[in-house]
Design a protein around this motif. Structure first.
Motif, PDB file in Angstrom:
ATOM      1  N   LEU A 192       0.828  -1.207   0.000  1.00 37.03           N
ATOM      2  CA  LEU A 192       0.000   0.000   0.000  1.00 37.03           C
ATOM      3  C   LEU A 192       0.864   1.258   0.000  1.00 37.03           C
ATOM      4  N   LYS A 193       1.948   1.254   0.772  1.00 36.35           N
ATOM      5  CA  LYS A 193       2.852   2.399   0.778  1.00 36.35           C
ATOM      6  C   LYS A 193       3.483   2.599  -0.599  1.00 36.35           C
ATOM      7  N   ALA A 194       3.857   1.485  -1.235  1.00 35.44           N
ATOM      8  CA  ALA A 194       4.459   1.573  -2.570  1.00 35.44           C
ATOM      9  C   ALA A 194       3.455   2.102  -3.589  1.00 35.44           C
ATOM     10  N   LYS A 195       2.212   1.696  -3.445  1.00 39.86           N
ATOM     11  CA  LYS A 195       1.164   2.150  -4.362  1.00 39.86           C
ATOM     12  C   LYS A 195       0.947   3.666  -4.218  1.00 39.86           C
ATOM     13  N   ALA A 196       0.926   4.154  -2.978  1.00 40.24           N
ATOM     14  CA  ALA A 196       0.769   5.596  -2.737  1.00 40.24           C
ATOM     15  C   ALA A 196       1.956   6.363  -3.311  1.00 40.24           C
ATOM     16  N   ALA A 197       3.167   5.821  -3.122  1.00 42.12           N
ATOM     17  CA  ALA A 197       4.366   6.479  -3.649  1.00 42.12           C
ATOM     18  C   ALA A 197       4.352   6.502  -5.172  1.00 42.12           C
ATOM     19  N   ALA A 198       3.931   5.408  -5.788  1.00 40.32           N
ATOM     20  CA  ALA A 198       3.888   5.338  -7.251  1.00 40.32           C
ATOM     21  C   ALA A 198       2.898   6.345  -7.824  1.00 40.32           C
ATOM     22  N   ALA A 199       1.875   6.674  -7.044  1.00 41.91           N
ATOM     23  CA  ALA A 199       0.891   7.664  -7.486  1.00 41.91           C
ATOM     24  C   ALA A 199       1.342   9.087  -7.183  1.00 41.91           C
ATOM     25  N   GLY A 200       2.540   9.243  -6.609  1.00 43.05           N
ATOM     26  CA  GLY A 200       3.039  10.568  -6.262  1.00 43.05           C
ATOM     27  C   GLY A 200       2.359  11.175  -5.051  1.00 43.05           C
ATOM     28  N   LEU A 201       1.814  10.307  -4.174  1.00 42.41           N
ATOM     29  CA  LEU A 201       1.026  10.797  -3.033  1.00 42.41           C
ATOM     30  C   LEU A 201       1.596  10.336  -1.693  1.00 42.41           C
ATOM     31  N   ALA A 202       2.859   9.975  -1.666  1.00 40.46           N
ATOM     32  CA  ALA A 202       3.448   9.505  -0.411  1.00 40.46           C
ATOM     33  C   ALA A 202       3.409  10.574   0.670  1.00 40.46           C
ATOM     34  N   ASP A 203       3.443  11.849   0.276  1.00 41.78           N
ATOM     35  CA  ASP A 203       3.406  12.939   1.265  1.00 41.78           C
ATOM     36  C   ASP A 203       1.986  13.352   1.627  1.00 41.78           C
ATOM     37  N   ARG A 204       0.978  12.727   0.995  1.00 39.01           N
ATOM     38  CA  ARG A 204      -0.413  13.067   1.301  1.00 39.01           C
ATOM     39  C   ARG A 204      -1.216  11.858   1.786  1.00 39.01           C
ATOM     40  N   ILE A 205      -0.670  10.671   1.676  1.00 42.66           N
ATOM     41  CA  ILE A 205      -1.275   9.468   2.255  1.00 42.66           C
ATOM     42  C   ILE A 205      -0.290   8.988   3.310  1.00 42.66           C
ATOM     43  N   LEU A 206      -0.543   9.362   4.562  1.00 47.46           N
ATOM     44  CA  LEU A 206       0.423   9.215   5.639  1.00 47.46           C
ATOM     45  C   LEU A 206       0.152   7.953   6.453  1.00 47.46           C
ATOM     46  N   PHE A 207       1.133   7.092   6.546  1.00 43.18           N
ATOM     47  CA  PHE A 207       1.070   5.922   7.418  1.00 43.18           C
ATOM     48  C   PHE A 207       1.785   6.300   8.717  1.00 43.18           C
ATOM     49  N   VAL A 208       1.037   6.525   9.776  1.00 50.27           N
ATOM     50  CA  VAL A 208       1.635   7.075  11.000  1.00 50.27           C
ATOM     51  C   VAL A 208       1.844   6.029  12.083  1.00 50.27           C
ATOM     52  N   GLY A 209       1.496   4.768  11.823  1.00 46.34           N
ATOM     53  CA  GLY A 209       1.733   3.710  12.795  1.00 46.34           C
ATOM     54  C   GLY A 209       0.690   3.654  13.892  1.00 46.34           C
ATOM     55  N   GLU A 210       1.025   2.886  14.927  1.00 44.83           N
ATOM     56  CA  GLU A 210       0.109   2.690  16.049  1.00 44.83           C
ATOM     57  C   GLU A 210       0.442   3.679  17.168  1.00 44.83           C
ATOM     58  N   HIS A 211      -0.597   4.240  17.786  1.00 45.73           N
ATOM     59  CA  HIS A 211      -0.386   5.250  18.829  1.00 45.73           C
ATOM     60  C   HIS A 211      -1.287   4.966  20.031  1.00 45.73           C
ATOM     61  N   THR A 212      -0.716   5.122  21.223  1.00 39.51           N
ATOM     62  CA  THR A 212      -1.529   4.968  22.429  1.00 39.51           C
ATOM     63  C   THR A 212      -2.431   6.182  22.644  1.00 39.51           C
ATOM     64  N   ASN A 213      -2.043   7.319  22.070  1.00 36.98           N
ATOM     65  CA  ASN A 213      -2.870   8.534  22.182  1.00 36.98           C
ATOM     66  C   ASN A 213      -3.736   8.701  20.938  1.00 36.98           C
ATOM     67  N   ILE A 214      -4.399   7.610  20.549  1.00 38.36           N
ATOM     68  CA  ILE A 214      -5.163   7.645  19.293  1.00 38.36           C
ATOM     69  C   ILE A 214      -6.281   8.676  19.353  1.00 38.36           C
ATOM     70  N   ASP A 215      -6.766   9.018  20.555  1.00 42.11           N
ATOM     71  CA  ASP A 215      -7.803  10.034  20.674  1.00 42.11           C
ATOM     72  C   ASP A 215      -7.298  11.385  20.169  1.00 42.11           C
ATOM     73  N   ASP A 216      -5.995  11.667  20.382  1.00 43.01           N
ATOM     74  CA  ASP A 216      -5.433  12.914  19.847  1.00 43.01           C
ATOM     75  C   ASP A 216      -5.443  12.913  18.328  1.00 43.01           C
ATOM     76  N   TRP A 217      -5.218  11.765  17.727  1.00 43.80           N
ATOM     77  CA  TRP A 217      -5.213  11.683  16.259  1.00 43.80           C
ATOM     78  C   TRP A 217      -6.617  11.827  15.685  1.00 43.80           C
ATOM     79  N   TYR A 218      -7.625  11.305  16.391  1.00 41.35           N
ATOM     80  CA  TYR A 218      -9.006  11.522  15.936  1.00 41.35           C
ATOM     81  C   TYR A 218      -9.328  13.019  15.898  1.00 41.35           C
ATOM     82  N   ARG A 219      -8.773  13.777  16.842  1.00 38.80           N
ATOM     83  CA  ARG A 219      -9.082  15.206  16.900  1.00 38.80           C
ATOM     84  C   ARG A 219      -8.445  15.990  15.751  1.00 38.80           C
ATOM     85  N   THR A 220      -7.578  15.361  14.983  1.00 35.60           N
ATOM     86  CA  THR A 220      -7.005  16.028  13.808  1.00 35.60           C
ATOM     87  C   THR A 220      -7.886  15.865  12.575  1.00 35.60           C
TER      88      THR A 220
END
Length: 355
Positions: free
Chosen positions: A224-252
């Motif tokens: 999936l990361k390679a597919k986003a990069a091939a489309a020129g969207l690696a900087d707009r389709i962000l894989f940010v990993g797993e976070h314990t403060n996921i509630d903060d990420w929902y607020r974005t």
């Protein structure tokens, strides 16, 4: 250094929540979230088994013999199972060892049960279904109690640009998110494909994928990361990993997408709605029961395929006022109908019927 578990005396415990599976799952997550609320409401619940955090009140296996004694202030205990491997010990303790137990089972399954599971369920004193769809697969009387969410933890941002900056994001962009395990079942590829198709036409938007790929799904994530990069969207389709403060990420987020191909219940739409974020979700799990699509709508429910998901997202990306209204409705209705306190109270009502 791992924290020491908090062990309690069974004498003061009225409800036991067994967890006999080491690996983290949706069932485990439910126990972790619900037990503290149940105790806060005075229900005297303890957990039993591995894979649970130390702050929960734990019973020791070596203390199970004490269950022959009635608990303080009651004539029986509740053994609240959520898996086959937890129903069976309860049956043996109640029927073979004659311990004063009442057995409750919560089912989130949305498929036909095996003959063995049906047999175990028939031995229960009460059965809870997590959705109306789940209830349709049960052949015994049951009570529908939908999962709830911690609406104090998952709450709208006071300052959304600041919330984005706190997570290292551009405060001038809008974000559509897809959170949870990264795997085919969860439809992560459908989300990525939809973003590849839509983002070029919506320059003010970017996408966030938050969650972990377990070892057997890491190749899927890399594709999936390679597919986003091939489309020129690696900087707009962000894989940010797993976070314990996921509630903060929902607020974005400004829009949330739940593109699952299959789901037992699915808490992520509730987490988003509690945070004031509208949802586009597939018609699986309990999503159609959680998301209102008419009247004071909170989002959209669509078939689990790329065309319908993309169309529903595309319809919202350029409608700021609609997004705001959907998010406002979602936050209010989630607090009214889907708080974890409401879930705990409803479960307690089922316990009370066994008195």
């Amino acid at each position: 250094m791992p924290k020491t578990k908090t062990y309690v005396d069974p004498a003061g415990i009225h409800v036991i929540a067994p967890n006999f599976k080491q690996r983290l799952s949706g069932v485990t997550s439910t126990i972790i979230q619900l037990v503290p609320v149940q105790n806060r409401l005075g229900q005297k619940v303890a957990v039993l088994g591995p894979g649970l955090p130390s702050h929960l009140p734990h019973l020791r296996f070596r203390d199970l013999w004490k269950l022959w004694r009635r608990p303080e202030g009651a004539d029986h205990r509740i053994w609240h199972a959520r898996r086959n491997i937890e129903m069976l010990p309860g049956i043996l303790m109640r029927d073979l060892l004659r311990m004063p137990l009442r057995l409750v089972f919560t089912s989130a399954s949305q498929r036909k049960h095996s003959g063995w599971t049906k047999f175990l369920i028939r031995q229960m004193d009460a059965v809870i279904a997590t959705s109306a769809k789940t209830a349709q697969y049960l052949e015994v009387p049951n009570t529908v109690v939908m999962h709830g969410i911690d609406c104090d933890r998952f709450r709208p941002a006071d300052d959304k640009p600041a919330a984005k900056r706190a997570c290292g994001l551009d405060p001038d962009l809008r974000y559509v998110g897809c959170f949870g395990r990264i795997r085919h079942q969860k439809g992560t590829d459908l989300f990525v494909d939809a973003m590849i198709a839509l983002l070029p036409s919506h320059p003010g938007w970017s996408a966030i994928i938050a969650g972990r790929a377990t070892p057997q799904h890491m190749a899927f994530e890399e594709e999936l990361k390679a597919k986003a990069a091939a489309a020129g969207l690696a900087d707009r389709i962000l894989f940010v990993g797993e976070h314990t403060n996921i509630d903060d990420w929902y607020r974005t987020l400004d829009l949330f997408v739940a593109p699952q191909r299959w789901e037992g219940f699915g808490l992520t739409p509730l987490e988003a709605m509690a945070t004031g974020v509208p949802v586009v979700a597939t018609d699986v799990g309990a999503f159609a029961e959680l998301i209102e699509t008419v009247g004071e709508a909170t989002g959209s429910v669509v078939n689990p395929n790329l065309q319908t998901i993309s169309a529903a997202i595309d319809l919202l990306l350029s409608q700021d006022e609609v997004l705001h209204a959907l998010g406002t409705n979602a936050h209010r209705k989630c607090r009214e109908k889907n708080s974890i306190e409401k879930e705990a109270s409803s479960v307690f009502s089922v316990y009370g019927q066994l008195a």
